[in-house]
Enzyme design. Sequence first.
Site, PDB file in Angstrom:
ATOM      1  CE1 TYR A 157      -3.519   2.661   0.185  1.00 33.81           C
ATOM      2  CE2 TYR A 157      -2.369   3.451   2.136  1.00 33.81           C
ATOM      3  CZ  TYR A 157      -3.317   3.634   1.141  1.00 33.81           C
ATOM      4  OH  TYR A 157      -4.055   4.801   1.103  1.00 33.81           O
ATOM      5  CE  LYS A 161      -3.214   5.925  -1.969  1.00 34.63           C
ATOM      6  NZ  LYS A 161      -4.095   6.740  -2.816  1.00 34.63           N
TER       7      LYS A 161
HETATM    8  P1  NDP Z   1     -13.429   4.261   0.413  1.00 33.63           P
HETATM    9  O1  NDP Z   1     -13.258   2.790   0.498  1.00 33.63           O
HETATM   10  O2  NDP Z   1     -14.517   4.883   1.202  1.00 33.63           O
HETATM   11  O3  NDP Z   1     -13.604   4.702  -1.122  1.00 33.63           O
HETATM   12  C1  NDP Z   1     -12.813   4.131  -2.134  1.00 33.63           C
HETATM   13  C2  NDP Z   1     -13.407   4.466  -3.500  1.00 33.63           C
HETATM   14  O4  NDP Z   1     -12.555   3.897  -4.509  1.00 33.63           O
HETATM   15  C3  NDP Z   1     -14.792   3.880  -3.697  1.00 33.63           C
HETATM   16  O5  NDP Z   1     -15.614   4.828  -4.322  1.00 33.63           O
HETATM   17  C4  NDP Z   1     -14.557   2.695  -4.622  1.00 33.63           C
HETATM   18  O6  NDP Z   1     -15.664   2.514  -5.490  1.00 33.63           O
HETATM   19  C5  NDP Z   1     -13.344   3.163  -5.435  1.00 33.63           C
HETATM   20  N1  NDP Z   1     -12.624   2.022  -5.983  1.00 33.63           N
HETATM   21  C6  NDP Z   1     -11.882   1.107  -5.304  1.00 33.63           C
HETATM   22  N2  NDP Z   1     -11.447   0.150  -6.137  1.00 33.63           N
HETATM   23  C7  NDP Z   1     -11.934   0.467  -7.376  1.00 33.63           C
HETATM   24  C8  NDP Z   1     -11.854  -0.146  -8.656  1.00 33.63           C
HETATM   25  N3  NDP Z   1     -11.176  -1.305  -8.854  1.00 33.63           N
HETATM   26  N4  NDP Z   1     -12.482   0.440  -9.701  1.00 33.63           N
HETATM   27  C9  NDP Z   1     -13.169   1.590  -9.527  1.00 33.63           C
HETATM   28  N5  NDP Z   1     -13.283   2.223  -8.343  1.00 33.63           N
HETATM   29  C10 NDP Z   1     -12.688   1.652  -7.283  1.00 33.63           C
HETATM   30  O7  NDP Z   1     -12.021   4.871   0.829  1.00 33.63           O
HETATM   31  P2  NDP Z   1     -11.466   6.381   0.899  1.00 33.63           P
HETATM   32  O8  NDP Z   1     -12.495   7.345   0.503  1.00 33.63           O
HETATM   33  O9  NDP Z   1     -10.817   6.538   2.209  1.00 33.63           O
HETATM   34  O10 NDP Z   1     -10.323   6.287  -0.204  1.00 33.63           O
HETATM   35  C11 NDP Z   1     -10.214   7.163  -1.309  1.00 33.63           C
HETATM   36  C12 NDP Z   1      -8.752   7.416  -1.597  1.00 33.63           C
HETATM   37  O11 NDP Z   1      -8.151   8.064  -0.465  1.00 33.63           O
HETATM   38  C13 NDP Z   1      -7.924   6.161  -1.842  1.00 33.63           C
HETATM   39  O12 NDP Z   1      -7.047   6.415  -2.917  1.00 33.63           O
HETATM   40  C14 NDP Z   1      -7.149   5.981  -0.551  1.00 33.63           C
HETATM   41  O13 NDP Z   1      -5.927   5.313  -0.751  1.00 33.63           O
HETATM   42  C15 NDP Z   1      -6.932   7.427  -0.155  1.00 33.63           C
HETATM   43  N6  NDP Z   1      -6.629   7.675   1.227  1.00 33.63           N
HETATM   44  C16 NDP Z   1      -7.467   7.233   2.230  1.00 33.63           C
HETATM   45  C17 NDP Z   1      -7.134   7.491   3.553  1.00 33.63           C
HETATM   46  C18 NDP Z   1      -7.956   6.972   4.674  1.00 33.63           C
HETATM   47  O14 NDP Z   1      -7.446   6.912   5.820  1.00 33.63           O
HETATM   48  N7  NDP Z   1      -9.222   6.636   4.472  1.00 33.63           N
HETATM   49  C19 NDP Z   1      -5.948   8.268   3.889  1.00 33.63           C
HETATM   50  C20 NDP Z   1      -5.128   8.656   2.777  1.00 33.63           C
HETATM   51  C21 NDP Z   1      -5.492   8.394   1.505  1.00 33.63           C
HETATM   52  P3  NDP Z   1     -16.360   1.091  -5.839  1.00 33.63           P
HETATM   53  O15 NDP Z   1     -16.080   0.166  -4.696  1.00 33.63           O
HETATM   54  O16 NDP Z   1     -17.800   1.425  -6.016  1.00 33.63           O
HETATM   55  O17 NDP Z   1     -15.702   0.661  -7.102  1.00 33.63           O
HETATM   56  C1  8X3 Z   2      -4.441   5.702   4.321  1.00 34.04           C
HETATM   57  C2  8X3 Z   2      -3.900   6.183   5.617  1.00 34.04           C
HETATM   58  O1  8X3 Z   2      -2.371   5.561   7.562  1.00 34.04           O
HETATM   59  O2  8X3 Z   2      -3.941   3.882   6.778  1.00 34.04           O
HETATM   60  O3  8X3 Z   2      -3.678   6.146   3.247  1.00 34.04           O
HETATM   61  O4  8X3 Z   2      -2.003   4.418   5.470  1.00 34.04           O
HETATM   62  S1  8X3 Z   2      -3.013   4.940   6.376  1.00 34.04           S
END
Ligand code: NDP
Ligand code: 8X3
Length: 259
Positions: A157, A161
């Site tokens: 992961y 990133k």
């Molecule tokens: P969620 O799981 O709530 O949302 C993830 C989104 O990504 C969903 O809408 C999902 O849609 C979509 N997605 C995942 N896999 C696919 C795929 N194969 N094809 C199309 N769409 C896909 O997580 P977050 O909102 O937290 O995550 C969003 C972004 O933020 C990610 O890139 C994550 O790495 C990043 N992030 C998150 C953090 C956290 O702590 N939550 C911190 C830092 C960064 P669906 O399943 O409908 O396809």
């Molecule tokens: C998601 C935040 O701390 O789980 O990017 O890696 S952490």
Amino acid sequence: MMIANRLKDKWVLITGATSGIGKACAEQFAAAGANLILTGRREDRLKKLQITLSQTNGIEVEIYSFDIRDCEACKSALTSISHPIDILINNAGLAAGTDPVDQADPDDWDTMIDTNVKGLLTVTRYVSEQMRERNSGHIINIGSTAGHEAYAGGVVYCATKFAVNAITQATKKDLHGTNIRVSAVSPGLVETEFSEVRFDGDKDKAAAVYKGMKPLVADDVAEIVLFVAGRPDHVNILDTIVVPVHQSSATMVHKSNKE
Ligand code: NDP
Ligand code: 8X3
């Protein structure tokens, strides 16, 4: 000038809009008067968002349901969009598992690399091509603190990133001399469906990640994305790192019994 004035009537493509940060971005850009192109795999959620956001905000919302890992599906959706994309928010992504490198499932590695790196690249490939033709646009990648500091249990992961961080920097340089802006927003702990997905649907394990502290919520991140997008055309924010007040590094998270 107000942010909303700069974003009104723009076309914003958000990947992964069915949940979490992507959904919050959709809601906030809609409230600012932008038209939306929303993607994700869960079509039922996209349809609901399309109806709600268009009716509430009087904007246009188009939806495209496809798996971002499927290059052909991605290309086909992107090349069929008739509107010029002013802002691309590369948000779709996930983590799968927290096993150490010697025990992790290589299938999980494929899922993360294919989604977070290759999916993001495919979308960027076709959208940046049309942005260059128009000599305008803004690409905003959702990175992570995991792209700035690796931690145990996040070997792939974090690698994905770090890759998003490198892709942001290199894309900015590839588009050097154009009017296209390239940014990253890199959050720490945000309570979304992220941990549930990471722990394969185990809600208790997911809740434990945030127990005893106040994490960011998706709207906190969306506000920053909106701010980044709403700067004047000549201002390019390269990256923003945002963490909860009680998170000082990937593993330094202050927890109390009160939250
Ligand atoms: P969620 O799981 O709530 O949302 C993830 C989104 O990504 C969903 O809408 C999902 O849609 C979509 N997605 C995942 N896999 C696919 C795929 N194969 N094809 C199309 N769409 C896909 O997580 P977050 O909102 O937290 O995550 C969003 C972004 O933020 C990610 O890139 C994550 O790495 C990043 N992030 C998150 C953090 C956290 O702590 N939550 C911190 C830092 C960064 P669906 O399943 O409908 O396809
Ligand atoms: C998601 C935040 O701390 O789980 O990017 O890696 S952490």
